[in-house]
Design an enzyme around this catalytic site. Sequence first.
Site, short mmCIF file in Angstrom:
data_model
loop_
_atom_site.label_atom_id
_atom_site.label_comp_id
_atom_site.label_asym_id
_atom_site.label_seq_id
_atom_site.Cartn_x
_atom_site.Cartn_y
_atom_site.Cartn_z
N ASP A 150 0.87 -1.18 0.00
CA ASP A 150 0.00 0.00 0.00
C ASP A 150 0.91 1.23 0.00
OD1 ASP A 150 0.92 0.21 2.61
OD2 ASP A 150 -1.06 0.22 3.55
N HIS A 151 0.33 2.42 0.22
CA HIS A 151 1.13 3.66 0.21
C HIS A 151 2.20 3.64 1.30
CE1 HIS A 151 -2.28 4.02 2.90
NE2 HIS A 151 -1.58 4.89 3.61
N CYS A 208 3.27 -3.21 4.05
CA CYS A 208 2.40 -2.09 4.44
C CYS A 208 3.10 -1.35 5.57
CB CYS A 208 0.99 -2.56 4.79
SG CYS A 208 0.85 -3.68 6.18
N GLY A 209 2.36 -0.62 6.39
CA GLY A 209 3.01 0.11 7.48
C GLY A 209 3.62 -0.84 8.49
N THR A 210 2.85 -1.88 8.83
CA THR A 210 3.31 -2.83 9.86
C THR A 210 3.54 -4.24 9.34
OG1 THR A 210 1.01 -3.40 10.31
CG2 THR A 210 1.97 -1.62 11.64
N GLY A 237 -1.68 -5.87 8.67
CA GLY A 237 -2.91 -5.85 7.89
C GLY A 237 -2.81 -6.74 6.66
N MET A 238 -1.67 -6.67 5.99
CA MET A 238 -1.46 -7.49 4.79
C MET A 238 -1.57 -8.98 5.13
SD MET A 238 -1.04 -5.69 2.10
CE MET A 238 -0.27 -4.33 1.22
N HIS A 252 9.51 -24.06 9.30
CA HIS A 252 8.46 -24.74 10.08
C HIS A 252 7.07 -24.58 9.49
CE1 HIS A 252 10.72 -25.14 14.17
NE2 HIS A 252 11.50 -25.41 13.14
N HIS A 293 6.21 -31.39 10.71
CA HIS A 293 5.77 -30.10 10.15
C HIS A 293 4.68 -30.26 9.11
CE1 HIS A 293 8.70 -28.07 12.48
NE2 HIS A 293 9.74 -28.60 11.86
#
Length: 146
Positions: A7-8, A64-66, A69-70, A97, A133
């Site tokens: 995103d932006h 994204c910013g963090t 969200g993605m 894993h 796994h």
Amino acid sequence: MIAIGSDHAGFEYKTQLKKLLDEIEKPYQDFGTTSPDSVDYPDIAHIVSKAVASGKCLQGILICGTGIGMSIVANKHKGIRAATCESPASAKLSREHNDANILCFGERIVSWETATEIVKTFLSTPFSGGERHMCRIEKIHSLTNL
Ligand code: RB5
């Protein structure tokens, strides 16, 4: 082929990511966004996730910013295992894993130096495999235990 998107808030890092992927000779397809103008991260996450879930692209990278969200959006898609990583160690373990197929990270969270190591580690680390796994990954996608 690696599907990439931001995103932006992740646009600057996506621009740098393209240079990095060129340098390490990893082909990619850029699903946007195409400018620093505000966009909604779910729109981009859905497009990249569909490209990976359909098999059109083997892996994805979402910024994204963090990164949070993605990954929330990407993990709604069948067959997607998206991991938000803040260190090369988490990127390595998400591959070994969890057989993560989409890497997410945040431009507001990690430095570009760390992001570079996260990307290189994610793309170069194979899934460990093994019954332990594999069984857990099958359970991620199984709704029969609910
Ligand atoms: C955009 O301001 C921000 O909310 C987004 O990039 C992301 O961090 C959401 O998880």
